[in-house]
Scaffold this active site. Structure first.
Site, PDB file in Angstrom:
ATOM      1  CG  ASP A  11      -0.399   0.273   2.516  1.00 41.58           C
ATOM      2  OD1 ASP A  11       0.832   0.446   2.621  1.00 41.58           O
ATOM      3  OD2 ASP A  11      -1.172   0.353   3.504  1.00 41.58           O
ATOM      4  CB  CYS A  68       1.024  -2.190   4.716  1.00 44.36           C
ATOM      5  SG  CYS A  68       0.885  -3.035   6.303  1.00 44.36           S
ATOM      6  CB  THR A  70       2.584  -1.716  10.939  1.00 43.12           C
ATOM      7  OG1 THR A  70       1.370  -2.281  10.408  1.00 43.12           O
ATOM      8  CG2 THR A  70       2.309  -0.348  11.540  1.00 43.12           C
ATOM      9  CG  HIS A 101      11.681 -23.650  12.449  1.00 47.15           C
ATOM     10  ND1 HIS A 101      11.766 -23.522  13.816  1.00 47.15           N
ATOM     11  CD2 HIS A 101      12.850 -24.244  12.052  1.00 47.15           C
ATOM     12  CE1 HIS A 101      12.927 -24.021  14.241  1.00 47.15           C
ATOM     13  NE2 HIS A 101      13.598 -24.449  13.184  1.00 47.15           N
TER      14      HIS A 101
END
Ligand code: RB5
Length: 147
Positions: A11, A68, A70, A101
């Site tokens: 974004d 984005c 965060t 993992h």
């Protein structure tokens, strides 16, 4: 060797970091499928998570990168798609572990929470690290059962 393809999208909160990382990806020999956004105008991150999810589902790309502000919203949105294992990463250790993992197929970072050098290291590690399989394969398979 066949050129590998990564689908990338963000974004407005991740668009600058996306542009920087796209250059790195090209230098490392990846074909980059840039699915937007292309500028600072405000857009909705679920739309861009969807674009990358579709690219992986169709086989147009084998890996994904989402950004984005965060990394939180776009990772939540990406993980709503059953075939996506999107890992929000902040450091090299997380980038390595999400491959070894969790067999993550999409790397997620925050354009407002990580510096470009750390982001570049995370991306390189994400691309170069193999899934360990074994007991982790059982756990990854269980996630698919519930999606
Ligand atoms: C957009 O302002 C911001 O909310 C978005 O980039 C992201 O951080 C959401 O999780």
């Amino acid at each position: 060797m066949t050129e590998r393809t990564i689908a990338i999208a963000s974004d407005h909160g991740g668009v600058e970091l996306k542009a920087q990382l796209a250059k790195d990806l090209a230098e490392w020999g990846w074909r980059v499928l840039d699915l937007g956004t292309d500028g600072p105008a405000s857009v909705d991150y679920p739309d861009f998570a969807l674009k990358v999810a579709e690219a992986l589902k169709s086989g147009a790309a084998e890996r994904g990168l989402l950004l984005c502000g965060t990394g939180i919203g776009i990772s939540i949105a990406a993980n709503r798609h059953g075939h996506i294992r999107a890992a929000l990463v902040h450091d090299a250790f997380g980038a390595r572990m999400c491959r070894q993992h969790n067999d993550a197929n999409v790397l997620v970072m925050g354009g407002r929470t990580i510096g470009p050098e750390v982001a570049r290291d995370c991306l390189k590690i994400f691309l170069d690290t193999a899934f360990e399989g074994g007991r982790h394969a059982r756990r990854v398979a269980k996630m698919s059962e519930n999606s």
